[in-house]
Design an enzyme around this catalytic site. Structure first.
Site, mmCIF file in Angstrom:
data_model
loop_
_atom_site.group_PDB
_atom_site.id
_atom_site.type_symbol
_atom_site.label_atom_id
_atom_site.label_comp_id
_atom_site.label_asym_id
_atom_site.label_seq_id
_atom_site.Cartn_x
_atom_site.Cartn_y
_atom_site.Cartn_z
ATOM 1 C CE1 TYR A 1 -4.454 0.993 0.157
ATOM 2 C CE2 TYR A 1 -3.515 2.791 1.426
ATOM 3 C CZ TYR A 1 -4.564 2.258 0.711
ATOM 4 O OH TYR A 1 -5.729 2.977 0.544
ATOM 5 C CE LYS B 1 -6.688 7.422 -1.064
ATOM 6 N NZ LYS B 1 -7.885 8.095 -1.640
#
Length: 271
Positions: free
Chosen positions: A151, A158
């Site tokens: 991720y 993000k």
């Protein structure tokens, strides 16, 4: 008698990635609230049209626009078509789920262009078209503050969004524009099931067992958090990230689930 005051202009919202998941639910909720909705999609025009049709059938107004968020020209074309937005919600996201050593330059570039640069470009153009003030919201995830396998690319993006939110809130505040983020945990979307369906990932149920509330979140729960930030009730909230994760990110080893399992009486002890 004085002439009656003109009716208040209808509020308008832009929701990127509005054809499914959180974006689709948010578009439906805003349409039900009487807000004129423009939703963007990248691939699935049928799903986007279905969201628009459902909003129209319930008495709202909406339209779907195909936009490649990594293409600045598409973003320019979107704002050339739509003159003003009161609300902008950056929900769309895309990235490569790979180990850091396997990420190519192209993976990194596309992830940044889609998730980060597009948000900045959308905000830049939106604030020029918010004469009455407005609201900007970015959808982020727990990967912005927590590290887990494959991720890294989107998680770092993000995190960047949450930093941009703070800087934008400070700069756009004098214009009457608030900027916030909603950080989601395990939300029951196609993206969640795709991620936990990747090779080598643990079973989703094993991860959910570590969430204090003991379940995944729903797209509606994310959408209603965004709806609150768009409302007048949130007029004095800016530069913040609201976490909607059932308590996932407040826990640490030893996890309560592990302790409960270890302390559970055996059948012999129960006798």
């Amino acid at each position: 008698m004085p002439d009656p005051a003109p009716p208040e202009p209808r509020r308008s919202a832009l929701v990127t990635g509005g054809s499914r998941g959180i974006g689709a639910r948010l578009a439906a909720i805003l349409g039900r609230d009487g807000i004129d909705v423009t939703l963007t999609y990248r691939r699935c025009s049928e799903a986007a049209d279905a969201v628009v049709s459902a909003i129209s059938d319930s008495g709202g107004t909406a339209r779907a626009v195909r936009v490649e968020l990594e293409d600045p020209h598409d973003i320019d074309a979107l704002f050339a078509r739509e003159t003003t937005f009161d609300y902008v919600v950056a929900n769309a996201a895309a990235s490569a789920f790979k180990s850091i050593t396997a990420l190519s330059s192209a993976n990194l570039q596309r992830s940044w262009e889609t998730n980060v640069r597009s948000f900045v470009l959308l905000a830049q153009r939106a604030v020029q078209r918010m004469p009455r003030g407005g609201r900007i919201v970015a959808i982020t995830s727990y990967g912005a503050t927590r590290a887990f396998p494959t991720y890294a690319a989107i998680g770092a993006d993000k995190a960047a969004l949450e930093s941009w939110v703070r800087h934008m809130a400070a700069e756009f505040g004098p214009r009457g524009i608030t900027v916030n983020a909603v950080n989601g945990g395990l939300i029951d979307t196609d993206s969640l099931h795709h991620f936990y369906g990747l090779d080598g990932m643990p079973a989703l149920d094993d991860i959910v067992a570590r969430v204090p509330l003991g379940r995944v979140g729903s797209p509606d729960e994310m959408a209603h958090a965004v709806r609150f930030l768009l409302s007048e009730r949130a007029g004095y909230i800016t530069g913040q990230t609201i976490v909607v994760d059932g308590g996932l990110t407040i826990t640490a080893p030893p996890f309560w689930e592990d302790v409960r399992r270890a302390q559970a009486p055996t059948r012999e002890e129960e006798k």
